[in-house]
Structures are given as structure tokens and as C-alpha cells.
Design a protein around this motif. Structure first.
Motif, PDB file in Angstrom:
ATOM      1  N   SER A 150       0.902  -1.240   0.016  1.00 24.89           N
ATOM      2  CA  SER A 150       0.090   0.062   0.070  1.00 24.89           C
ATOM      3  C   SER A 150       0.837   1.248  -0.039  1.00 24.89           C
ATOM      4  O   SER A 150       0.204   2.339  -0.194  1.00 24.89           O
ATOM      5  CB  SER A 150      -0.907   0.117   1.145  1.00 24.89           C
ATOM      6  OG  SER A 150      -0.035   0.022   2.478  1.00 24.89           O
ATOM      7  N   THR A 171       2.614  -7.718   0.466  1.00 23.58           N
ATOM      8  CA  THR A 171       2.256  -7.652   1.923  1.00 23.58           C
ATOM      9  C   THR A 171       1.777  -6.255   2.339  1.00 23.58           C
ATOM     10  O   THR A 171       2.168  -5.516   1.859  1.00 23.58           O
ATOM     11  CB  THR A 171       3.520  -8.151   2.968  1.00 23.58           C
ATOM     12  OG1 THR A 171       4.239  -7.013   2.587  1.00 23.58           O
ATOM     13  CG2 THR A 171       3.954  -9.336   2.673  1.00 23.58           C
ATOM     14  N   GLY A 173      -0.324  -3.850   5.853  1.00 26.35           N
ATOM     15  CA  GLY A 173      -0.446  -3.773   7.387  1.00 26.35           C
ATOM     16  C   GLY A 173      -2.057  -3.927   7.984  1.00 26.35           C
ATOM     17  O   GLY A 173      -1.921  -3.531   9.109  1.00 26.35           O
ATOM     18  N   VAL A 213      11.874  -3.881   3.662  1.00 24.49           N
ATOM     19  CA  VAL A 213      11.826  -4.332   5.187  1.00 24.49           C
ATOM     20  C   VAL A 213      13.071  -4.858   5.539  1.00 24.49           C
ATOM     21  O   VAL A 213      13.347  -4.180   6.622  1.00 24.49           O
ATOM     22  CB  VAL A 213      10.723  -5.140   5.271  1.00 24.49           C
ATOM     23  CG1 VAL A 213      10.493  -5.484   6.935  1.00 24.49           C
ATOM     24  CG2 VAL A 213       9.416  -4.621   4.641  1.00 24.49           C
ATOM     25  N   TYR A 217      12.744 -10.429   7.359  1.00 23.30           N
ATOM     26  CA  TYR A 217      12.470 -10.750   6.116  1.00 23.30           C
ATOM     27  C   TYR A 217      13.610 -11.310   5.121  1.00 23.30           C
ATOM     28  O   TYR A 217      13.025 -11.967   4.204  1.00 23.30           O
ATOM     29  CB  TYR A 217      11.675  -9.643   5.408  1.00 23.30           C
ATOM     30  CG  TYR A 217      10.163  -9.316   5.992  1.00 23.30           C
ATOM     31  CD1 TYR A 217       9.723  -9.660   7.186  1.00 23.30           C
ATOM     32  CD2 TYR A 217       9.510  -8.646   4.898  1.00 23.30           C
ATOM     33  CE1 TYR A 217       8.413  -9.465   7.510  1.00 23.30           C
ATOM     34  CE2 TYR A 217       8.163  -8.130   5.300  1.00 23.30           C
ATOM     35  CZ  TYR A 217       7.669  -8.669   6.718  1.00 23.30           C
ATOM     36  OH  TYR A 217       6.318  -8.173   7.068  1.00 23.30           O
ATOM     37  N   LYS A 238      13.763  -2.516   8.633  1.00 19.24           N
ATOM     38  CA  LYS A 238      13.848  -3.376   9.968  1.00 19.24           C
ATOM     39  C   LYS A 238      15.074  -3.861  10.217  1.00 19.24           C
ATOM     40  O   LYS A 238      15.298  -4.700  11.114  1.00 19.24           O
ATOM     41  CB  LYS A 238      12.620  -4.364   9.801  1.00 19.24           C
ATOM     42  CG  LYS A 238      11.176  -3.847   9.806  1.00 19.24           C
ATOM     43  CD  LYS A 238      10.714  -3.676  11.300  1.00 19.24           C
ATOM     44  CE  LYS A 238       9.601  -2.678  11.591  1.00 19.24           C
ATOM     45  NZ  LYS A 238       8.436  -2.400  11.239  1.00 19.24           N
ATOM     46  N   HIS A 314      -1.784   5.942   5.496  1.00 21.90           N
ATOM     47  CA  HIS A 314      -2.217   5.979   3.834  1.00 21.90           C
ATOM     48  C   HIS A 314      -2.183   4.972   3.204  1.00 21.90           C
ATOM     49  O   HIS A 314      -1.152   3.803   3.497  1.00 21.90           O
ATOM     50  CB  HIS A 314      -1.156   7.169   3.339  1.00 21.90           C
ATOM     51  CG  HIS A 314       0.244   6.927   3.549  1.00 21.90           C
ATOM     52  ND1 HIS A 314       0.935   6.632   4.586  1.00 21.90           N
ATOM     53  CD2 HIS A 314       1.152   6.418   2.555  1.00 21.90           C
ATOM     54  CE1 HIS A 314       2.115   6.394   4.320  1.00 21.90           C
ATOM     55  NE2 HIS A 314       2.200   6.077   2.961  1.00 21.90           N
TER      56      HIS A 314
HETATM   57  N1  NAP Z   1      16.071   2.897  -2.780  1.00 21.41           N
HETATM   58  C1  NAP Z   1      15.486   3.794  -3.429  1.00 21.41           C
HETATM   59  O1  NAP Z   1      16.157   4.206  -4.546  1.00 21.41           O
HETATM   60  C2  NAP Z   1      14.331   4.138  -3.117  1.00 21.41           C
HETATM   61  C3  NAP Z   1      13.231   5.023  -3.570  1.00 21.41           C
HETATM   62  C4  NAP Z   1      12.243   5.461  -3.238  1.00 21.41           C
HETATM   63  C5  NAP Z   1      11.656   4.766  -2.078  1.00 21.41           C
HETATM   64  N2  NAP Z   1      12.474   3.861  -1.369  1.00 21.41           N
HETATM   65  C6  NAP Z   1      12.113   3.319   0.195  1.00 21.41           C
HETATM   66  O2  NAP Z   1      10.928   2.683  -0.197  1.00 21.41           O
HETATM   67  C7  NAP Z   1       9.916   2.400   0.666  1.00 21.41           C
HETATM   68  C8  NAP Z   1       8.546   3.040   0.610  1.00 21.41           C
HETATM   69  O3  NAP Z   1       8.586   4.340   0.142  1.00 21.41           O
HETATM   70  P1  NAP Z   1       7.298   4.995   0.040  1.00 21.41           P
HETATM   71  O4  NAP Z   1       7.688   6.523  -0.138  1.00 21.41           O
HETATM   72  O5  NAP Z   1       6.472   4.535  -0.939  1.00 21.41           O
HETATM   73  O6  NAP Z   1       6.643   5.015   1.621  1.00 21.41           O
HETATM   74  P2  NAP Z   1       5.674   4.673   2.562  1.00 21.41           P
HETATM   75  O7  NAP Z   1       4.249   4.910   1.529  1.00 21.41           O
HETATM   76  O8  NAP Z   1       5.699   5.451   3.684  1.00 21.41           O
HETATM   77  O9  NAP Z   1       5.817   3.161   2.637  1.00 21.41           O
HETATM   78  C9  NAP Z   1       6.414   2.406   3.624  1.00 21.41           C
HETATM   79  C10 NAP Z   1       5.695   1.130   3.582  1.00 21.41           C
HETATM   80  O10 NAP Z   1       6.600   0.214   4.504  1.00 21.41           O
HETATM   81  C11 NAP Z   1       5.508  -1.010   4.834  1.00 21.41           C
HETATM   82  N3  NAP Z   1       6.128  -1.720   5.894  1.00 21.41           N
HETATM   83  C12 NAP Z   1       6.491  -1.354   7.077  1.00 21.41           C
HETATM   84  N4  NAP Z   1       6.704  -2.303   7.840  1.00 21.41           N
HETATM   85  C13 NAP Z   1       6.272  -3.427   7.346  1.00 21.41           C
HETATM   86  C14 NAP Z   1       6.541  -5.028   7.323  1.00 21.41           C
HETATM   87  N5  NAP Z   1       7.196  -5.390   8.630  1.00 21.41           N
HETATM   88  N6  NAP Z   1       6.222  -5.534   6.391  1.00 21.41           N
HETATM   89  C15 NAP Z   1       5.750  -5.188   5.252  1.00 21.41           C
HETATM   90  N7  NAP Z   1       5.587  -3.895   5.012  1.00 21.41           N
HETATM   91  C16 NAP Z   1       6.124  -3.031   5.808  1.00 21.41           C
HETATM   92  C17 NAP Z   1       4.279  -0.074   5.549  1.00 21.41           C
HETATM   93  O11 NAP Z   1       3.180  -1.131   5.436  1.00 21.41           O
HETATM   94  P3  NAP Z   1       1.922  -0.658   6.343  1.00 21.41           P
HETATM   95  O12 NAP Z   1       1.754   0.807   6.324  1.00 21.41           O
HETATM   96  O13 NAP Z   1       0.912  -1.464   5.893  1.00 21.41           O
HETATM   97  O14 NAP Z   1       2.589  -1.098   7.668  1.00 21.41           O
HETATM   98  C18 NAP Z   1       4.330   0.967   4.071  1.00 21.41           C
HETATM   99  O15 NAP Z   1       3.521   0.658   3.217  1.00 21.41           O
HETATM  100  C19 NAP Z   1      10.785   3.037   1.813  1.00 21.41           C
HETATM  101  O16 NAP Z   1      11.370   2.651   2.682  1.00 21.41           O
HETATM  102  C20 NAP Z   1      11.651   4.057   1.099  1.00 21.41           C
HETATM  103  O17 NAP Z   1      12.709   4.550   1.726  1.00 21.41           O
HETATM  104  C21 NAP Z   1      13.704   3.592  -1.649  1.00 21.41           C
END
Ligand code: NAP
Length: 324
Positions: A150, A171, A173, A213, A217, A238, A314
Motif C-alpha cells: 500500500s 504484504t 498492514g 523491510v 524478512y 527493520k 495512507h
Molecule cells: N532505494 C530507492 O531508490 C528508494 C526510492 C524510493 C523509496 N524507497 C523506499 O521505499 C519504501 C517505500 O517508500 P514510500 O515513499 O512508498 O513510503 P511509504 O508509503 O511510507 O511506505 C512504507 C511502507 O512500508 C511498509 N512496511 C513497514 N513495515 C512492514 C513490514 N514489516 N512488512 C511489510 N511492509 C511493511 C508499510 O506498510 P504498512 O503501512 O501497511 O505497515 C508502508 O506501506 C521506503 O522504505 C523508502 O525509503 C527507496
């Protein structure tokens, strides 16, 4: 111009509206009058004092993606003209009325998409295309697991993987988040708070996993992969350290990889933008991919937008509306 400044590392309240001089485009850049700016989890890490921006972008104005109208172009730019509707990937500086960006990092606002919808695209589409389709080499007919379905990244990965013919698992939450992920194309969304994804998918297995994560995992992900499977990291929320069985890796010819988008070179991002224009934009314009905007805030309420992101309530993207 007005911009949101991180006045010091800290809680969402450190995001404050201030006056800044108008930026001027270098010869290879364009100046965008911003209409909307996407909010991403890395902005939160930057606000707290981690994830410093690369050289050459404003260090204290967050914002990795915008959509808006070209205000002026640098002397070497031929592709864009004043008045064009564009969206752009930025190294930072998007939470502002104006921003300058390398002209090659812009894409046209997809036909039929609003500025708000277009602003929700660049960071997640660039990240997903590179990590799932280039590094992970996901193919039609393969199966794909994305954690955090999500999230902004998750809703993008689910829809693109499905549009390109993969079977998708994810997956999330809460039951509501799982329902939305399945509406977007996941065959099965697993509520990670009540079920163990490793047990649910044990018989099935998958070819490619996109993980943000880490922690416990990692071991589970590796055990789920089919022979020649690929595990791609874009974060390790994590925990980054991992222990795994090298024999298992060798026997199954697994690939572990990952990347961070922001520090990559300007040329890399330009090449990625060109690949996305060719491969992803037709999917968006055929509406095989729908924008998922959870909430829009005025620029002045950037702190509330960050608080919402930190609450993890969200589903999909949070966007700031900018009225210059
Ligand atoms: N490497 C790169 O270039 C890059 C670029 C952009 C983003 N990212 C990373 O990608 C991730 C998502 O970014 P976003 O902007 O889309 O943020 P976001 O909407 O806040 O997403 C964070 C997500 O992590 C999930 N999550 C937390 N703990 C979890 C678990 N134990 N199992 C499964 N899901 C879990 C949350 O799910 P729930 O809300 O359902 O708990 C939430 O959907 C972030 O970690 C960000 O740093 C990396």
C-alpha cells in the motif's frame, strides 16, 4: 518564491514556509512553476537528518518529484518549451513554488492525467522500473512479491508488474490495505500483522521480490525464491545486517541486489527517464495503471503531510498542492 524549509532536523513541525530567491536554470536545465509535489518516505528520513541530498540541490528544501508548467528553459535545452506540462524527478527542492531540474529528467504529464496525479509518479516509477524490471529483470509469466503493497512504491510495483504480465503477491498492514492492493492487481495481499507471508507463499514461491523491510524478512525472502530468483532491496527499515546460507544461494543460483536512486548520476537518470517514456508512459496513457492519491495538502501544510506519512495510515501517495 515560497518554499518549505527544514529549519533543523526533527519532527514534522521543523518544516516551515519561508521566502527563497527564485532559482535560475543552468544551460541544460528548465525552470518549472510547480503545481504539485509528491511526498515520499525518503523526505521523512531527510527531515529527521538522515539521507542527505546530493551536491548541487538545495540541502534544506525536501521534495523528490513535481509536476508543473515550464516557466523558462536554459540556453542548451531544445526538447521543452515555455508552457509545456511536465513532471520531473529531482534530487531535492520540490516543496517550492519553482524548481530547476536537468531537462532530461522531465517527462510530459501523461495524457489525461492531472498535475496532482502526475506529481505522484516520478520517484516511484523511476525506482520501480529500475529495481523490478532492470535489476530484477521481471518477465511476463513470472511471479512477483512486493512488500509494503500500500506504499507509494507498492501501488506502483503492483500495477506495473501486473500490466507487464506478472502474477503479483504483496504484504500490507491492515485488511483495508490488503483489499486495495488486490483491487489494484495483486492476486493475494497478505496482512503481515496477522499472517506470515513465508507460510502463505511457501508452496507457491516467487521469481522476484522487491523488499524495503529487511530484518527477519531477508531469510524468509531468500527461502521463497525459485531457482534463478532475484531479491532486490530498496531499503531495510527493520534492519540492514543479514545472515544467509551461501550454499542455498549457490544451489538455487539466486541474485541479491539493490540500489538507491538519489545519488545516481545525471546520465543514469536521463537514460532511465528515456526507458520509462518508452515502456511505462504508454501503460499510463492506456489507464492500465491508475493514480492512487490518498490525500492532498496545501504546501503550507507540509508538516501535516509528513505526520500522515509517519502514521502509515495512507494507501498510495500523499501530494502537496502548490499555488504559485
Ligand atoms: N532505494 C530507492 O531508490 C528508494 C526510492 C524510493 C523509496 N524507497 C523506499 O521505499 C519504501 C517505500 O517508500 P514510500 O515513499 O512508498 O513510503 P511509504 O508509503 O511510507 O511506505 C512504507 C511502507 O512500508 C511498509 N512496511 C513497514 N513495515 C512492514 C513490514 N514489516 N512488512 C511489510 N511492509 C511493511 C508499510 O506498510 P504498512 O503501512 O501497511 O505497515 C508502508 O506501506 C521506503 O522504505 C523508502 O525509503 C527507496
Amino acid at each position: 518564491m515560497q518554499a518549505i524549509i527544514i529549519i533543523q532536523p526533527g519532527a514534522p513541525e521543523v518544516l516551515q514556509l519561508q521566502q527563497r530567491p527564485m532559482p535560475a536554470p543552468a544551460p541544460h536545465e528548465i525552470l518549472i512553476r510547480v503545481k504539485a509535489a509528491g511526498v515520499n518516505r525518503p523526505d521523512v528520513f531527510q527531515r529527521r537528518g538522515g539521507y542527505p541530498p546530493p551536491l548541487g540541490v538545495p540541502a534544506d528544501i525536501p521534495g523528490l518529484e513535481v509536476a508543473g508548467v515550464v516557466e523558462s528553459v536554459g540556453t542548451e535545452v531544445t526538447r521543452w518549451q515555455q508552457g509545456d506540462a511536465v513532471c520531473a524527478l529531482l534530487g531535492g527542492g520540490g516543496y517550492a513554488e519553482f524548481v530547476v531540474v536537468d531537462a532530461r529528467h522531465c517527462l510530459p504529464v501523461p495524457l489525461g492525467w492531472s498535475f496532482t496525479e502526475a506529481a505522484s509518479l516520478p520517484e516511484t516509477v523511476f525506482t520501480v522500473w529500475h529495481n523490478v524490471f532492470q535489476r530484477g529483470a521481471l518477465q511476463s509469466g513470472e511471479s512477483f512479491l512486493v512488500h509494503g503493497g500500500s506504499s507509494g512504491i507498492g501501488i506502483t510495483a503492483i500495477q506495473l508488474a501486473k500490466a507487464f504480465g506478472a502474477r503479483v503477491f504483496t504484504t500490507a498492514g491492515s485488511p483495508e490495505k490488503c483489499v486495495r492492493c488486490e483491487e489494484l492487481g495483486a492476486e493475494r495481499a497478505i496482512n503481515y500483522k496477522t499472517e506470515d507471508f513465508a507460510e502463505v507463499l511457501k508452496a507457491e514461491g516467487v521469481d522476484v521480490i522487491l523488499d524495503m523491510v529487511g530484518g527477519e524478512y531477508t531469510h524468509k525472502n531468500l527461502n521463497l525464491l525459485h531457482p534463478d530468483g532475484r531479491l532486490v532491496f530498496i531499503n531495510a527499515m527493520k534492519g540492514a545486517p543479514a545472515e544467509f546460507n551461501i550454499q542455498h544461494l549457490m544451489r538455487n543460483r539466486l541474485t541479491i541486489t539493490g540500489s538507491t536512486l538519489r545519488p545516481r548520476s545525471a546520465q543514469f537518470k536521463a537514460d532511465l527517464a528515456a526507458a520509462i517514456l518508452e515502456n511505462v508512459w504508454p501503460v499510463l496513457e492506456r489507464r492500465k495503471f491508475v493514480p492512487v492519491i490518498y490525500q492532498e495538502f496545501p504546501l503550507t501544510e507540509a508538516a501535516q503531510a509528513h505526520a500522515l506519512m509517519e502514521s502509515s495510515e495512507h494507501i498510495g501517495k500523499i501530494v502537496l498542492k502548490v499555488e504559485a
